[in-house]
Design an enzyme around this catalytic site. Structure first.
Site, PDB file in Angstrom:
ATOM      1  N   HIS A   1       0.788  -1.157  -0.027  1.00  0.00           N
ATOM      2  CA  HIS A   1       0.043   0.029   0.087  1.00  0.00           C
ATOM      3  C   HIS A   1       1.081   1.191   0.071  1.00  0.00           C
ATOM      4  CE1 HIS A   1      -3.325  -2.879   0.712  1.00  0.00           C
ATOM      5  NE2 HIS A   1      -3.978  -2.125  -0.186  1.00  0.00           N
TER       6      HIS A   1
ATOM      7  N   ARG B   1     -10.636   4.044  -1.254  1.00  0.00           N
ATOM      8  CA  ARG B   1     -10.252   3.281  -0.179  1.00  0.00           C
ATOM      9  C   ARG B   1     -10.368   4.117   1.033  1.00  0.00           C
ATOM     10  NH1 ARG B   1      -6.042   1.972  -4.074  1.00  0.00           N
ATOM     11  NH2 ARG B   1      -5.542  -0.268  -4.421  1.00  0.00           N
TER      12      ARG B   1
ATOM     13  N   ARG C   1     -15.533   1.592  -1.169  1.00  0.00           N
ATOM     14  CA  ARG C   1     -15.239   0.443  -0.321  1.00  0.00           C
ATOM     15  C   ARG C   1     -15.267   0.507   1.113  1.00  0.00           C
ATOM     16  NH1 ARG C   1      -9.861  -2.570  -1.543  1.00  0.00           N
ATOM     17  NH2 ARG C   1      -8.862  -0.729  -0.328  1.00  0.00           N
TER      18      ARG C   1
ATOM     19  N   GLU D   1     -11.343 -10.956  -4.829  1.00  0.00           N
ATOM     20  CA  GLU D   1      -9.964 -10.773  -4.398  1.00  0.00           C
ATOM     21  C   GLU D   1      -9.531 -12.000  -3.697  1.00  0.00           C
ATOM     22  OE1 GLU D   1      -8.872  -7.312  -2.475  1.00  0.00           O
ATOM     23  OE2 GLU D   1     -10.740  -7.387  -0.908  1.00  0.00           O
TER      24      GLU D   1
ATOM     25  N   ASN E   1      -4.821  -7.058  -6.926  1.00  0.00           N
ATOM     26  CA  ASN E   1      -3.624  -6.999  -6.086  1.00  0.00           C
ATOM     27  C   ASN E   1      -3.851  -8.070  -5.124  1.00  0.00           C
ATOM     28  OD1 ASN E   1      -3.368  -4.581  -7.604  1.00  0.00           O
ATOM     29  ND2 ASN E   1      -3.995  -3.454  -5.730  1.00  0.00           N
ATOM     30  N   ASP E   2      -4.805  -8.251  -4.462  1.00  0.00           N
ATOM     31  CA  ASP E   2      -4.943  -9.462  -3.368  1.00  0.00           C
ATOM     32  C   ASP E   2      -5.400 -10.669  -4.238  1.00  0.00           C
ATOM     33  OD1 ASP E   2      -4.592  -8.216  -0.861  1.00  0.00           O
ATOM     34  OD2 ASP E   2      -6.328  -7.180  -0.904  1.00  0.00           O
TER      35      ASP E   2
ATOM     36  N   CYS F   1     -10.238  -3.258 -10.311  1.00  0.00           N
ATOM     37  CA  CYS F   1      -9.643  -2.019  -9.799  1.00  0.00           C
ATOM     38  C   CYS F   1      -8.211  -2.152  -9.046  1.00  0.00           C
ATOM     39  CB  CYS F   1     -10.850  -1.562  -8.337  1.00  0.00           C
ATOM     40  SG  CYS F   1     -10.970  -2.835  -7.283  1.00  0.00           S
TER      41      CYS F   1
HETATM   42  C1  PEP Z   1      -6.722  -5.035  -4.519  1.00  0.00           C
HETATM   43  O1  PEP Z   1      -6.654  -5.894  -3.727  1.00  0.00           O
HETATM   44  O2  PEP Z   1      -6.672  -5.382  -5.893  1.00  0.00           O
HETATM   45  C2  PEP Z   1      -7.442  -3.704  -4.337  1.00  0.00           C
HETATM   46  C3  PEP Z   1      -7.937  -2.911  -5.492  1.00  0.00           C
HETATM   47  O3  PEP Z   1      -7.489  -3.402  -3.077  1.00  0.00           O
HETATM   48  P1  PEP Z   1      -6.275  -2.983  -2.028  1.00  0.00           P
HETATM   49  O4  PEP Z   1      -5.064  -2.617  -3.100  1.00  0.00           O
HETATM   50  O5  PEP Z   1      -6.509  -1.852  -1.304  1.00  0.00           O
HETATM   51  O6  PEP Z   1      -6.103  -4.228  -1.273  1.00  0.00           O
HETATM   52 MG    MG Z   2      -7.494  -5.921  -1.746  1.00  0.00          MG
END
Ligand code: PEP
Ligand code: MG
Length: 594
Positions: free
Chosen positions: A204, A311, A347, A448, A471-472, A519
């Site tokens: 992050h 976020r 979110r 995710e 990402n997750d 996203c």
């Molecule tokens: C993700 O996990 O892709 C996402 C958009 O949320 P974050 O990066 O805040 O976990």
């Molecule tokens: Mg995420």
């Protein structure tokens, strides 16, 4: 002689500036025995440093923008209380005089005593306050080491009268590591680039750096020890390197490249009002990811069609208590108003893993595996008051413009059903109070967790929309901690397992008519735009800084070609060959477009 250190690129472009080296926090101080008559000098040093930290807090209060001020004020107040705690400062003074030792040593000894007492507190939230004490001690130590200078996470101060050999250069931040919470503070400063020894591209901290649209390189491992304060350096985020000890010829080569990039960027701006559609007429929606309400202006500047991910957890950071319902309502309403009728996807609190929010989870035991722990929607369902406060705030803001409610880290329909029940209760409470809200607010889930992606058909009946959090999804599919620099080389968006999950979710949603977006960072990577178009994606949500680059890709793509090529790439089972096939496809495009 010039040298370069390689790392992992995060933002794009080139930054030329002088290094602002952020000292790492360290309590490792030597003991020095002092003469009897030196005692009062040491005590003076201690109090001078305390006053410097006090002034620093005051300055931070004044410098903070309006948007963030309310969130950070509570954090600053808490730190100020710790700063004046007699258990820390007066006891250190007594120790200097009694033990005839230097102020730094006395302070660290006193901190350790206080920390031990914190460790024995049963309440986990109070126990966590040990961190605040440590941060204060670090600030005082830095102020003592650097008397007269600006202490702690000391930020360069603008000064018109500055002279010195490189005073013409802007600042580049160089740090061993930066926590997401500190990054929020740095977001308000005008650095032109970032370089850190630790980190991975989807931590992050990196996401916040990228959202500034600045060149950044992380995972440099050894850079911090090599760079001097104020030294001119170059960040080349195209190549993922940082250059130090640069001389005039190197600087001028990079200045030329930088000027070329500035021209390319200014050309992109012309695309702002051009509709995002492929050569064969497929319309695509480009949305923004926001970290703070203030980012909304940037989203509008690049012509986003809405917000695909706000976020909200960043509102909860750097403060002692979670934001109140009214405070959240104001923040969400500000975003909705700034977007002037375009939809805003908020979110709900996605805390946990590398987004530590002590004010909501500090009273719990530290989990053995934070990424798999009671976080995000799991925590919200376990802490109904916390969740209800946020839901009411979001619902109230929905009276001012279109909002969509997005639930993070969903693994199956049961969580959505539970969340929806609480949304219905929040609506009933607001209605009973005569407060306005959108009774038809769409509710969707972040996809995710691999389980949710694999069993997406079972989730669709309880979703109004889906948003792929790649990402997750990558982290959990490949068992790679996204914030751990040591395994960053294994974090691979192009792993066939990841691509198949992404593809299948998009296809299933499209087949059922459920709106689906991406996203995660994949959506903002122009190298992946055509692949995602080929999977059938019509909604991309990304940092505003990436929007025009992705739009440029869409404008020169033909969706029928993308579908054919994407199907070919998806059949490839070997990650390296898959990656090579995509690069080749992208190179052919560069070649054709000249
Ligand atoms: C993700 O996990 O892709 C996402 C958009 O949320 P974050 O990066 O805040 O976990
Ligand atoms: Mg995420």
């Amino acid at each position: 002689m010039a040298f370069s250190v390689s790392g992992i690129p995060v933002g794009r472009g080139i930054a030329i500036g002088r290094a602002w080296v952020l000292a790492p926090a360290s309590l490792d101080v030597p003991r020095r025995t002092i003469e009897r008559d030196e005692g009062h000098t040491e005590v003076d040093r201690l109090y001078t440093a305390v006053r410097a930290v006090d002034e620093e807090f005051e300055k931070m209060r004044q410098d903070l923008g309006k948007e963030v001020a309310a969130e950070l004020r509570a954090f600053l107040d808490l730190q100020a209380i710790v700063l004046h705690d007699p258990m820390l400062i007066e006891a250190t003074r007594d120790r200097i005089l009694a033990e005839q030792c230097n102020a730094e040593w006395a302070l660290v000894q006193q901190y350790e005593l206080v920390a031990e007492q914190f460790d024995s507190i049963e309440d986990a939230y109070l126990r966590e306050r040990r961190t605040d004490v440590r941060q204060i001690v670090e600030r005082i130590l830095k102020a003592m080491r650097n008397p007269g200078g600006s202490p702690r996470i000391s930020l360069p101060q603008p000064s018109a009268s500055e002279t010195g050999p490189h005073a013409d250069l802007p600042w580049i931040l160089v740090a061993h590591d930066i926590a997401p919470a500190d990054m929020l503070l740095l977001k308000q400063h005008s650095f032109v680039g970032f370089a850190t020894d630790t980190g991975s591209p989807t931590s992050h901290t990196a996401i916040l750096a990228r959202s500034l649209g600045l060149p950044a390189v992380v995972g440099l491992q050894t850079l911090y020890g090599l760079i001097q304060q104020g030294e001119p350096i170059i960040i080349d985020a195209e190549a993922g390197v940082v250059l130090g000890s640069i001389d005039a010829p190197i600087r001028s080569i990079y200045e030329v490249r930088q000027a070329e990039q500035a021209v390319a960027k200014s050309r992109l701006v012309r695309l702002k009002n051009v509709a995002a559609q492929t050569l064969d007429g497929e319309a695509v929606t480009l949305l923004a990811n926001l970290d703070l309400p203030a980012d909304a202006a940037h989203a509008m500047d690049v012509g986003c069609q809405g917000v695909g991910l706000f976020r909200s957890e960043f509102l909860y950071m750097n403060r002692a208590d979670p934001p109140s319902e009214d405070e959240q309502y104001q923040a969400y309403r500000n975003v909705v108003l700034a977007l002037k009728g375009r939809p805003v996807t908020i979110r709900t609190l996605d805390s946990g893993a590398d987004k530590d929010v002590p004010s909501v989870s500090g009273h719990r035991e530290i989990p053995s595996n934070p990424a798999l722990a009671l976080r995000a929607i799991r925590l919200c369902l376990a802490e109904p008051d916390l969740f209800m406060t946020q839901l009411r705030a979001i619902l109230r803001a929905s009276a001012h413009g279109p909002i969509k409610l997005l639930i993070p880290l969903v693994s199956g329909p049961q969580e959505m059903v539970a969340a929806r029940k609480m949304i219905a209760t929040a609506m009933a409470q607001l209605a009973a109070n005569g407060q306005a809200f959108d009774a038809h607010i769409p509710v969707g889930a972040m996809i995710e967790v691999p389980a949710a992606a694999l069993a997406i058909d079972g989730l669709l009946p309880v979703l109004d929309f889906a948003s792929l959090g790649t990402n997750d999804l990558i982290q959990y599919t490949l068992a790679i901690d996204r914030a751990d620099g040591d395994v960053a080389h294994l974090y691979n968006p192009l792993h066939p397992a990841v691509l198949r999950l992404v593809h299948d979710v998009i296809k299933t949603c499209n087949r059922h008519g459920t709106p689906v977006s991406v996203c995660g960072e994949m959506a903002g990577d122009p190298e992946l735009t055509r692949l995602l178009l080929g999977f059938g994606l019509k909604e991309f949500s990304m940092h505003p800084a990436q929007v025009l680059l992705v739009k440029q890709e869409i404008l020169r793509s033909r969706s029928s070609d993308c579908a054919r090529q994407a199907a070919r790439i998806l059949r490839q089972g070997d990650p390296a060959k898959l990656s090579a096939a995509l690069s080749k496809w992208n190179q052919d495009r560069d070649h054709i477009s000249g």
